[in-house]
Write an enzyme that holds these catalytic residues in place. Structure first.
Site, PDB file in Angstrom:
ATOM      1  N   HIS B 122      13.810  23.466 -34.032  1.00 26.49           N
ATOM      2  CA  HIS B 122      14.544  24.455 -34.840  1.00 26.49           C
ATOM      3  C   HIS B 122      14.103  25.846 -34.345  1.00 26.49           C
ATOM      4  CE1 HIS B 122      15.450  26.782 -38.520  1.00 26.49           C
ATOM      5  NE2 HIS B 122      16.251  25.800 -38.862  1.00 26.49           N
ATOM      6  N   ASP B 199       5.922  20.735 -37.195  1.00 26.99           N
ATOM      7  CA  ASP B 199       6.977  21.210 -38.082  1.00 26.99           C
ATOM      8  C   ASP B 199       7.437  20.021 -38.913  1.00 26.99           C
ATOM      9  OD1 ASP B 199       9.261  21.981 -39.345  1.00 26.99           O
ATOM     10  OD2 ASP B 199      10.281  22.752 -37.556  1.00 26.99           O
ATOM     11  N   GLN B 202      11.560  18.572 -41.856  1.00 22.27           N
ATOM     12  CA  GLN B 202      12.439  17.423 -42.075  1.00 22.27           C
ATOM     13  C   GLN B 202      11.678  16.137 -42.387  1.00 22.27           C
ATOM     14  OE1 GLN B 202      15.444  17.649 -42.726  1.00 22.27           O
ATOM     15  NE2 GLN B 202      15.727  19.743 -42.028  1.00 22.27           N
ATOM     16  N   LYS B 225      13.789  21.788 -49.300  1.00 26.29           N
ATOM     17  CA  LYS B 225      14.394  20.607 -48.678  1.00 26.29           C
ATOM     18  C   LYS B 225      13.880  19.316 -49.311  1.00 26.29           C
ATOM     19  CE  LYS B 225      14.711  22.885 -44.189  1.00 26.29           C
ATOM     20  NZ  LYS B 225      16.129  23.109 -43.880  1.00 26.29           N
ATOM     21  N   CYS B 364      20.758  26.110 -36.300  1.00 26.35           N
ATOM     22  CA  CYS B 364      19.550  26.818 -35.873  1.00 26.35           C
ATOM     23  C   CYS B 364      18.809  26.068 -34.784  1.00 26.35           C
ATOM     24  CB  CYS B 364      18.604  27.093 -37.039  1.00 26.35           C
ATOM     25  SG  CYS B 364      19.329  28.110 -38.306  1.00 26.35           S
TER      26      CYS B 364
END
Ligand SMILES: Cc1ncc(COP(=O)(O)O)c(C=O)c1O
Lengths: 126, 407
Positions: B122, B199, B202, B225, B364
């Site tokens: 991202h 990261d 997700q 999220k 993104c």
């Protein structure tokens, strides 16, 4: 949605008018909408102050491409001063569909490209 | 009532209509919806408890501080952090990643060093590293992705070397859906002496995440999220690394002592939390974590696997449709696709007209789209509240879009 993709929009998307290129355009400009990657090239030929030929090329969503096609038809025969006066309202009326804030830039890309080519104005039409 | 019906009844927004149709919300990868338990926790906080934290000795301030710190403990347990001091509140995953890049990067990177990221990141795990490499003179390198949309492991092994100081990667791609083997990648980074920055924007909402078992040095994720509110994110870090890092932002709360000649930093985690924080949002995120824990992350992952496999099969019934990324057995609950020459904005607009909310664009993550030579995709994503019937409505609306635009 059915409002957005009225038959006239789909018709211009499927059968774009003035799509292609001119041999010797007086004005020629390419621009993209960084938001969605839509691309438009506008070309104009002048006779005196009047637009005698128009062509556009591009890739993108139905709204951006139909808008370019309809704008090309509309400006043929106009003077540059008349083109200069065209604004957001003109495009919205030309398209005749309700356009939300996100898709507005798709609708305005062709006019923005044309004005940038003619006068170097890079702002989105108001 | 089935578990799924019970879950759906917890989400007030799922009752609403869009263009006269019931909402089918297939955009949780961008941001999830919130259960009433989260809304109620935040509402109760504002109605009964609110005051600034860490600053007053009056009852409300003490209660607010206790609730805010209790939330941190709850979130720390969710990711199995050894101590809540290692759980830093930020605004979102983006800010967490910037915090690492700036604080750790400025103190540790120099010309000749390499920062390794991947082509499937991202923008929030690309741009901070580009900026910090410009500042420090370090070199940014990218692990390529394969035609299947997974990390190119042989290339990764070539790229990791003794100059690599940081390997920053996503645990799950928000476009390809690919789930990366986090523990294995962390071990590879450690083997060359690099730190591993993960990261988890997700992965944390969808997969059981144990920071100690994974041995990550840093983990970044966003509350919004994972059923929580916007405006709150987390940076988890290993204690020794956090202790050694200079602050990110300066201001109130992050100092121990301020003199005209200079200041001394507060202890962890406050060193990284300048200014009045998002108190209600932290409490909301703790309620979200509680909700996920009660369901169990195994249930969450299983539900998503099942609905994704179903959607995968149904999407492939549509002629001319191509899904990016690996098969359903190796991916999380999202499917990005292209459908012939149809523009994703047009697809998404037709779907919206049918009450089906999907995302259209480059999500993104432009490098991925460049890799596949496409400007944009349409993405349908799933979470705990999605149903097979919603997938069926997606498919029906896609057929409608195809009929409208294909010629
Ligand atoms: C993989 C990944 N990383 C980072 C982010 C950034 O999250 P936020 O915008 O909440 O900071 C996202 C959000 O889309 C994401 O999908």
């Amino acid at each position: 949605m059915d409002d957005l993709y009225r038959e006239n929009i789909l018709d211009h998307y499927r059968y774009p008018r003035h799509k292609g290129h001119l041999d010797a355009p007086d004005i020629h400009y390419h621009d993209v909408n960084p938001f969605c990657g839509d691309e438009i090239t506008m070309e104009v030929q002048l006779e005196g102050d009047r637009i005698s030929a128009v062509a556009f090329d591009g890739k993108g969503c139905a709204i951006s491409q139909a808008s370019a096609s309809m704008l090309s038809e509309a400006i043929l025969g106009m003077t540059l001063d008349e083109v200069k006066a065209l604004d957001k309202e003109f495009i919205l009326e030309m398209l005749g569909i309700p356009i939300g804030p996100v898709r507005l830039k798709c609708a305005l890309l062709a006019l923005k490209t044309l004005k940038a080519g003619a006068w170097g104005v890079e702002e989105w039409p108001e | 009532m089935s578990t799924l019906d019970r879950i759906r009844s917890d989400f007030p927004i799922l009752q609403r209509q869009v263009h006269g149709e019931p909402l089918a919300y297939l955009d949780s990868t961008a941001s999830s919806q919130k259960p009433r338990q989260v809304l109620e926790a935040m509402d109760a906080y504002y109605r009964h408890t609110h005051a600034n934290v860490h600053r007053g000795v009056h009852t409300l301030s003490e209660e607010a501080t206790a609730a805010y710190e209790q939330a941190r403990l709850r979130i720390a347990r969710f990711i199995n952090a050894a101590s809540p001091k290692q759980v830093i509140y930020t605004r979102n995953a983006t800010e967490s990643l910037n915090l690492v890049a700036y604080s750790w990067g400025r103190a540790n990177l120099k010309p000749g060093d390499e920062v390794l990221i991947t082509e499937m990141e991202h923008h929030s795990n690309i741009v901070p590293w580009q900026l910090i490499c410009q500042i420090t003179g370090a070199t940014l390198r990218f692990v390529p992705i394969t035609a299947q949309g997974e990390l190119d492991f042989p290339a990764l092994d070539q790229l990791l070397n003794e100059r690599t100081r940081v390997f920053a990667f996503t645990a799950m791609s928000n476009v390809l859906g690919a789930i990366n083997p986090t523990a294995e990648l962390v071990a590879k980074a450690h083997a060359v002496g690099a730190i591993a920055v993960v990261d988890g924007a997700q992965s944390v909402p969808h997969l059981h995440s144990d920071v100690q078992a994974l041995d990550v040095d840093f983990l970044a994720f966003s509350g919004h999220k994972m059923l929580g509110p916007t405006g709150i994110g987390i940076l988890y870090g290993k204690r020794a690394l956090l202790e050694a890092m200079p602050p990110f932002l300066g201001g109130g709360d992050m100092i121990r002592e301020v003199k005209m000649t200079g200041s001394r930093w507060n202890e962890l985690p406050y060193k990284f939390e300048a200014g009045t924080p998002a108190i209600a949002e932290a409490i909301g995120l703790a309620a979200a974590v509680e909700y996920l824990d009660q369901l169990g992350m195994d249930w969450v992952a299983q539900h998503e696997r099942e609905i994704t496999a179903y959607a995968w099969n149904r999407l492939h019934e549509i002629e001319g449709l191509r899904v990016l990324g690996p098969g359903p057995e190796r991916r999380g609950g999202l499917l990005s696709f292209v459908l012939g020459d149809l523009h994703p904005h047009d697809i998404a607009a037709v779907l919206d007209g049918a009450g089906v909310a999907v995302r259209a664009g480059h999500h993104c993550a432009q490098p991925i789209h460049d890799h596949f030579g496409i400007p944009a995709t349409t993405r349908a994503s799933f979470y705990i509240y999605n149903t097979h019937a919603e997938v069926d409505r997606l498919i029906a609306a896609l057929h409608k879009a195809k009929a409208l635009f294909e010629f």
